[in-house]
Enzyme design. Structure first.
Site, short mmCIF file in Angstrom:
data_model
loop_
_atom_site.label_atom_id
_atom_site.label_comp_id
_atom_site.label_asym_id
_atom_site.label_seq_id
_atom_site.Cartn_x
_atom_site.Cartn_y
_atom_site.Cartn_z
N CYS A 196 1.13 -1.36 -0.30
CA CYS A 196 0.40 0.61 0.06
C CYS A 196 1.04 1.32 -0.19
O CYS A 196 1.61 1.64 -0.74
CB CYS A 196 -0.39 -0.02 1.16
SG CYS A 196 -2.03 1.59 0.69
N HIS A 197 1.29 1.67 1.19
CA HIS A 197 1.67 3.00 0.95
C HIS A 197 3.44 2.64 1.64
O HIS A 197 3.90 3.85 1.70
CB HIS A 197 0.91 3.75 2.46
CG HIS A 197 -0.24 4.56 1.01
ND1 HIS A 197 -1.65 3.91 1.33
CD2 HIS A 197 -0.28 6.53 1.06
CE1 HIS A 197 -2.77 5.08 0.82
NE2 HIS A 197 -1.89 6.03 0.36
#
Length: 188
Positions: A111-112
């Site tokens: 994800c991030h």
């Protein structure tokens, strides 16, 4: 999933982790035989994020200041917007990521969480993926961004979102089973 009995895996996290991106790898890697340790800036309870609000907690049993690369076989970095953003300004967190890279041990970010890989300057010249909103960040760090469920380039495993957790966890277990990647080139 590969049997990784006897392996030790660190999950580096802090408040604001995406709940599923910490819990699913923790549980699946444990089921595959690994000892999974949650590392945070301080020991104790860290709060997750689930959907649009705080949700779920995890117990960090090892302080970042006490985490040593040589004590683990791999490093997992859960995402969420808050968690990796807080960690990437922690020098010890960045140094830990860099330490795993130079020890040629698997690092997995979803994800991030590739923000931590960017901050550690280990993505240049590699293939990677991430949540779509940080694609430009990944590309600006010199990586070739791919829109795939899981991308693995010399034991750096990346995935896009919670929808990719099955592929992400399976690839982590595979890379841990392979061990140290002595042929990994240093980021140029």
């Amino acid at each position: 999933m590969h049997d990784i009995t006897g392996k030790r895996i660190a999950i580096l996290s802090t408040h604001g982790f995406e709940r599923s991106e910490l819990e699913v790898p923790r549980d699946r890697l444990t089921e595959a035989g690994a000892e999974v340790v949650i590392v945070a800036p301080k020991t104790g309870t860290i709060r997750g994020w689930d959907g649009d609000d705080w949700g779920g907690e995890a117990e960090a049993t090892l302080a970042l200041s006490d985490a040593k690369v040589e004590d683990f076989d791999a490093l997992v970095l859960p995402g969420g917007q808050i968690n990796p953003d807080l960690l990437r300004v922690e020098n010890k967190a960045v140094q830990l990521v860099r330490g795993f890279f130079y020890a040629k041990k698997p690092i997995a970010a979803i994800c991030h969480a590739p923000w931590l890989l960017i901050e550690a300057e280990v993505l240049k010249g590699r293939k990677a993926t991430s949540y779509h909103s940080i694609r430009k960040d990944v590309e600006n760090a010199g990586a070739h961004w791919l829109d795939e469920a899981v991308v693995c380039d010399e034991a750096i495993v990346t995935s896009r979102s919670p929808a990719d957790l099955d592929a992400f966890c399976a690839k982590i277990a595979e890379e841990v089973a392979e061990g140290i990647h002595s042929d990994r080139a240093v980021a140029s």
